[in-house]
Scaffold this motif. Structure first.
Motif, PDB file in Angstrom:
ATOM      1  N   ILE A  16       0.843  -1.207   0.000  1.00 16.55           N
ATOM      2  CA  ILE A  16       0.000   0.000   0.000  1.00 16.55           C
ATOM      3  C   ILE A  16       0.872   1.249   0.000  1.00 16.55           C
ATOM      4  O   ILE A  16       1.718   1.428   0.871  1.00 16.55           O
ATOM      5  CB  ILE A  16      -0.964  -0.018   1.210  1.00 16.55           C
ATOM      6  N   ASP A  17       0.674   2.074  -1.028  1.00 14.02           N
ATOM      7  CA  ASP A  17       1.434   3.316  -1.120  1.00 14.02           C
ATOM      8  C   ASP A  17       0.454   4.492  -1.209  1.00 14.02           C
ATOM      9  O   ASP A  17      -0.761   4.297  -1.103  1.00 14.02           O
ATOM     10  CB  ASP A  17       2.389   3.272  -2.322  1.00 14.02           C
ATOM     11  N   ALA A  18       1.004   5.681  -1.386  1.00 15.67           N
ATOM     12  CA  ALA A  18       0.142   6.871  -1.409  1.00 15.67           C
ATOM     13  C   ALA A  18      -0.948   6.783  -2.487  1.00 15.67           C
ATOM     14  O   ALA A  18      -2.115   7.073  -2.202  1.00 15.67           O
ATOM     15  CB  ALA A  18       0.991   8.127  -1.580  1.00 15.67           C
ATOM     16  N   PRO A  19      -0.595   6.364  -3.721  1.00 16.12           N
ATOM     17  CA  PRO A  19      -1.677   6.232  -4.710  1.00 16.12           C
ATOM     18  C   PRO A  19      -2.784   5.274  -4.248  1.00 16.12           C
ATOM     19  O   PRO A  19      -3.973   5.602  -4.340  1.00 16.12           O
ATOM     20  CB  PRO A  19      -0.961   5.694  -5.958  1.00 16.12           C
ATOM     21  N   ALA A  21      -3.736   4.501  -1.255  1.00  7.50           N
ATOM     22  CA  ALA A  21      -4.526   5.138  -0.199  1.00  7.50           C
ATOM     23  C   ALA A  21      -5.426   6.235  -0.771  1.00  7.50           C
ATOM     24  O   ALA A  21      -6.584   6.381  -0.368  1.00  7.50           O
ATOM     25  CB  ALA A  21      -3.595   5.710   0.868  1.00  7.50           C
ATOM     26  N   ALA A  22      -4.889   6.987  -1.731  1.00  4.57           N
ATOM     27  CA  ALA A  22      -5.704   8.040  -2.349  1.00  4.57           C
ATOM     28  C   ALA A  22      -6.879   7.420  -3.111  1.00  4.57           C
ATOM     29  O   ALA A  22      -7.996   7.943  -3.093  1.00  4.57           O
ATOM     30  CB  ALA A  22      -4.842   8.883  -3.295  1.00  4.57           C
ATOM     31  N   PHE A  23      -6.615   6.287  -3.768  1.00  6.61           N
ATOM     32  CA  PHE A  23      -7.670   5.630  -4.542  1.00  6.61           C
ATOM     33  C   PHE A  23      -8.785   5.128  -3.623  1.00  6.61           C
ATOM     34  O   PHE A  23      -9.964   5.415  -3.840  1.00  6.61           O
ATOM     35  CB  PHE A  23      -7.103   4.461  -5.366  1.00  6.61           C
ATOM     36  N   SER A  25      -9.472   6.049  -0.629  1.00  4.14           N
ATOM     37  CA  SER A  25     -10.131   7.177   0.050  1.00  4.14           C
ATOM     38  C   SER A  25     -11.184   7.822  -0.841  1.00  4.14           C
ATOM     39  O   SER A  25     -12.089   8.479  -0.356  1.00  4.14           O
ATOM     40  CB  SER A  25      -9.116   8.263   0.412  1.00  4.14           C
ATOM     41  N   SER A  26     -11.009   7.676  -2.155  1.00  7.11           N
ATOM     42  CA  SER A  26     -11.848   8.422  -3.079  1.00  7.11           C
ATOM     43  C   SER A  26     -13.037   7.636  -3.613  1.00  7.11           C
ATOM     44  O   SER A  26     -13.950   8.223  -4.201  1.00  7.11           O
ATOM     45  CB  SER A  26     -11.005   8.899  -4.268  1.00  7.11           C
ATOM     46  N   TRP A  61      -5.956  -1.678   4.160  1.00 11.53           N
ATOM     47  CA  TRP A  61      -5.685  -0.234   4.106  1.00 11.53           C
ATOM     48  C   TRP A  61      -6.505   0.492   5.176  1.00 11.53           C
ATOM     49  O   TRP A  61      -5.981   1.293   5.944  1.00 11.53           O
ATOM     50  CB  TRP A  61      -6.046   0.334   2.721  1.00 11.53           C
ATOM     51  N   TYR A  65      -4.175   2.021   7.904  1.00  9.02           N
ATOM     52  CA  TYR A  65      -3.688   3.339   7.481  1.00  9.02           C
ATOM     53  C   TYR A  65      -4.716   4.461   7.561  1.00  9.02           C
ATOM     54  O   TYR A  65      -4.509   5.517   6.971  1.00  9.02           O
ATOM     55  CB  TYR A  65      -3.112   3.243   6.056  1.00  9.02           C
ATOM     56  N   THR A  66      -5.848   4.221   8.238  1.00 12.29           N
ATOM     57  CA  THR A  66      -6.769   5.341   8.462  1.00 12.29           C
ATOM     58  C   THR A  66      -7.101   5.412   9.951  1.00 12.29           C
ATOM     59  O   THR A  66      -7.182   4.380  10.628  1.00 12.29           O
ATOM     60  CB  THR A  66      -8.097   5.217   7.675  1.00 12.29           C
ATOM     61  N   ASN A 111      -9.470   6.285  -9.854  1.00 12.28           N
ATOM     62  CA  ASN A 111      -8.781   5.145  -9.252  1.00 12.28           C
ATOM     63  C   ASN A 111      -8.154   4.246 -10.308  1.00 12.28           C
ATOM     64  O   ASN A 111      -8.826   3.822 -11.243  1.00 12.28           O
ATOM     65  CB  ASN A 111      -9.755   4.328  -8.396  1.00 12.28           C
ATOM     66  N   ASP A 112      -6.868   3.943 -10.126  1.00  8.71           N
ATOM     67  CA  ASP A 112      -6.187   3.016 -11.024  1.00  8.71           C
ATOM     68  C   ASP A 112      -6.328   1.626 -10.403  1.00  8.71           C
ATOM     69  O   ASP A 112      -5.479   1.173  -9.637  1.00  8.71           O
ATOM     70  CB  ASP A 112      -4.714   3.421 -11.185  1.00  8.71           C
ATOM     71  N   TYR A 115      -3.694  -1.137 -11.254  1.00  7.41           N
ATOM     72  CA  TYR A 115      -2.459  -0.899 -10.487  1.00  7.41           C
ATOM     73  C   TYR A 115      -2.559  -1.588  -9.118  1.00  7.41           C
ATOM     74  O   TYR A 115      -1.595  -2.173  -8.628  1.00  7.41           O
ATOM     75  CB  TYR A 115      -2.331   0.617 -10.335  1.00  7.41           C
TER      76      TYR A 115
ATOM     77  N   GLU B  32      -2.152  11.133   6.094  1.00 11.09           N
ATOM     78  CA  GLU B  32      -2.158   9.664   6.104  1.00 11.09           C
ATOM     79  C   GLU B  32      -1.815   9.111   4.723  1.00 11.09           C
ATOM     80  O   GLU B  32      -1.114   8.117   4.583  1.00 11.09           O
ATOM     81  CB  GLU B  32      -3.555   9.135   6.471  1.00 11.09           C
ATOM     82  N   ILE B  33      -2.348   9.762   3.708  1.00 13.77           N
ATOM     83  CA  ILE B  33      -2.113   9.292   2.333  1.00 13.77           C
ATOM     84  C   ILE B  33      -0.684   9.607   1.894  1.00 13.77           C
ATOM     85  O   ILE B  33       0.065   8.722   1.479  1.00 13.77           O
ATOM     86  CB  ILE B  33      -3.117   9.954   1.354  1.00 13.77           C
ATOM     87  N   TYR B 207      -2.472  10.816  -9.496  1.00  6.64           N
ATOM     88  CA  TYR B 207      -1.656   9.597  -9.528  1.00  6.64           C
ATOM     89  C   TYR B 207      -1.989   8.755 -10.757  1.00  6.64           C
ATOM     90  O   TYR B 207      -1.114   8.195 -11.404  1.00  6.64           O
ATOM     91  CB  TYR B 207      -1.878   8.765  -8.257  1.00  6.64           C
TER      92      TYR B 207
END
Lengths: 422, 219
Positions: A16-19, A21-23, A25-26, A61, A65-66, A111-112, A115, B32-33, B207
């Protein structure tokens, strides 16, 4: 928590990386990715919704990570990953996803998904939840050098036949040439004409090239099953051969995932930038065309269409080249609906074709490709991936359709003007 | 408490608390992200990651024609309620007053009757979206309790706002108090639910576009 689940959780955490987590989250659960996926559109089963295929990774995740997830996990409300989750999701992450990335183009929040599927497979493979036939293919790739078990003598035998049949020479282990040509086992065993076509075109264009006896297999079971260590080892063999032979460019063959493995994942897997370039055969051919080094003698009048292999087009960026090349030998080229970056997967990429358990579903979802082909009713279909080609031939047979499936490189070679050497 | 006391509490301490939770919550979420980082991509790029990322932030708002045909309802209804929410939240005169008190910035308002019409359309679109979520097999399959809670939290301020504007049911101050409190519930929920997409979507799209941009594909 069992050892296997612990291992999967650990690997997910590492992946789990920033992308990612961003995916997660969205995601708004809009379901649009389902409409983008042939495994959903052709089965109508909501479990095949791409974002749902990621539920185990998403759970880890959320809990790790939240802030909300950590609190809910502490309170015992959010349950940890279970063995059952892994067992239930194995089919979704391996049998019914080709990592074609069409959902990644459609998701309104960006969201990818493909990936993340690639990442999730790392945890599944590490915890022993990968399909048996894919494990076998990977083992053969490491031990024998080819997922299909093809050894050097088999390639040498094919080369001898080709040299006898065509009178062309097929160079092996020549140092200091421009191009090192990689192959897929499928080409060696099922479509050796590809090798002959390369020899013919390169002679015509007057460029130097070679095969390597130490690294001829371009496919990479490691990235399909999701074991980066193995993927790296397989890429390293090619890097070693390219460096030893001091070539400028390594050519990825008519294969989708081989290109992703070598061109995009390769340097990241082995942890260093390459000293040579990696190009797909279509990129090389189009460069030669642009340089005026490819002359064709005639143009086919049959109605041709082109199937974009996902990893070459949408995930690889080779979109214009095949069109330009086809126009060199065809004056009757038509595009299927959604062609190009939004093309539909044949249904057998990303390890699905090596996974016997997925045989039934890959044929079922071929209906999508059939509809796409039917919309333009071509006389022949051209593509540039042997895996797509074999699966499309399978699918056409199952659906009782008569349609020749051609290799772009081979077809180009057939129409070369032999009277000139450029 | 009287209606006036409720109103004073809602506009005063409650609003301050909600604002702090919203702002801090979003900051925590973004940290966090971002803290997770991403590996440097060593593959020789065909195009620019940054350009690709920035392009996708914008381009992903416009679906390709095939996708539009397959997901027409989701896209049209989604567009309507997002635009409606934007107009109602940011272009109603009393709301602009709140924002300018917070930030010092001000901008022209739309006539209230127009904003009122947008509110009605938005409420109808949200009801349609809920019915669709309950009936569409994919959406129903993907939905958990939070998806419905979030729907309610989004719709409630529109309904209370509409009631306050038209003075339906309660006294004026009580209606305003209810409206403000419903907004505060929404504000508190944003960082901890899928509503955070209002902020994280920019990262996600970036991203996505960066990865495809490197490969020379526009996503």
């Amino acid at each position: 928590m069992s050892k296997a689940t612990e291992r999967a959780t650990q690997v997910f955490k590492e992946q789990i990386d920033a992308p990612t987590a961003a995916f997660f989250s969205s995601c708004v659960s809009c379901g649009m990715c389902a409409d983008a996926c042939l495994f959903y559109t052709e089965t109508g089963d909501p479990k095949y919704t791409p974002i749902n295929k990621l539920a185990p990774l998403r759970k880890v995740w959320f809990q790790e990570y939240t802030l909300t997830g950590k609190l809910l996990k502490l309170a015992g409300i959010s349950k940890p990953l279970t063995d059952q989750d892994l067992t239930d999701w194995e089919e979704l992450v391996y049998d019914s996803c080709t990592m074609c990335g069409r959902c990644s183009m459609v998701c309104p929040v960006g969201n990818d998904i493909a990936y993340m599927i690639r990442k999730m497979r790392e945890g599944f493979a590490a915890s022993g939840h990968a399909p048996e036939s894919l494990v076998g293919a990977t083992r053969r790739a490491v031990e024998i050098g080819s997922p299909m078990g093809v050894k050097l003598p088999a390639l040498q035998a094919q080369i001898r036949h080709l040299e006898e049949d065509t009178g062309l020479s097929i160079p092996m282990d020549v140092k200091g040439v421009e191009y090192l040509c990689m192959l897929s086992s499928m080409e060696i065993m099922n479509f050796p004409e590809y090798i002959g076509a390369i020899a013919k075109i390169f002679k015509h264009a007057g460029v130097s090239w070679t095969l390597s006896s130490e690294a001829f297999e371009a496919t990479n079971s490691g990235i399909q099953i999701g074991v980066s260590e193995i993927a790296a080892e397989l890429v390293q063999r090619i890097v070693d051969a390219a460096e030893k032979l001091k070539v400028n460019t390594v050519i990825s063959p008519e294969c989708g995932h081989a290109y992703t493995a070598l061109r995009w994942e390769g340097p990241n897997l082995v942890g260093k930038r390459f000293d040579f370039e990696v190009k797909h055969i279509l990129e090389v051919l189009d460069e030669l065309r642009a340089a005026g080094k490819i002359k064709t003698k005639d143009k086919m009048s049959e109605r041709l269409t082109y199937h974009d292999p996902c990893q070459i087009a949408r995930r690889g960026g080779v979109l214009e080249q095949p069109r330009k090349l086809i126009r060199e030998f065809s004056d009757n080229f038509v595009e299927m609906p959604d062609a190009g970056a939004m093309n539909w997967c044949c249904g057998a990429g990303g390890g699905v074709s090596s996974n016997e358990r997925a045989d039934e579903i890959r044929i079922k979802v071929f209906q999508r490709k059939k509809d796409q082909i039917d919309a333009v009713n071509p006389d022949a279909l051209v593509s540039a991936c042997s895996n797509c080609r074999i699966h499309i031939e399978d699918g056409l047979e199952e659906y009782h359709m008569e349609l020749p499936v051609l290799s772009l490189t081979e077809t180009l070679a057939e129409h070369l003007d032999d009277s000139v050497e450029t | 408490m009287t209606a006036t006391e409720w109103l004073l509490w809602a506009r005063g301490p409650a609003f301050e608390i909600a604002t702090v939770i919203l702002v801090m919550g979003i900051i925590v979420r973004l940290i966090e992200i971002l803290m997770l980082g991403r590996k440097e991509n060593l593959a020789a790029p065909k195009g620019s990651a940054t350009t690709g990322g920035l392009r996708t932030i914008v381009s992903r708002s416009v679906p390709d024609s095939g996708t539009f045909q397959r997901s027409t309802f989701t896209i049209v209804a989604g567009y309507i309620f997002h635009i409606g929410l934007f107009v109602v939240i940011f272009l109603l005169a009393p709301h602009i007053l709140v924002f300018s008190k917070l930030t010092g910035l001000s901008w022209p308002a739309l006539p209230t009757t127009i904003v009122d019409a947008f509110a009605v359309i938005t409420i109808l679109a949200l009801i349609a979206v809920l019915i669709n979520r309950l009936n569409n097999k994919v959406k129903r399959y993907l939905s958990g309790p939070m998806d419905y809670i979030v729907w309610a939290l989004t719709t409630l301020p529109l309904i209370t706002g509409y009631m306050a504007f038209h003075r339906i049911g309660f006294s004026g101050p009580m209606l305003i108090a209810l409206h403000i409190m419903s907004v505060e519930l929404l504000m508190i929920a944003i960082p901890f639910t899928k509503l955070s997409h209002a902020f994280t979507l920019f990262l996600a799209r970036f991203y996505n576009g960066a990865v495809t941009g490197i490969k020379g594909v526009q996503s």
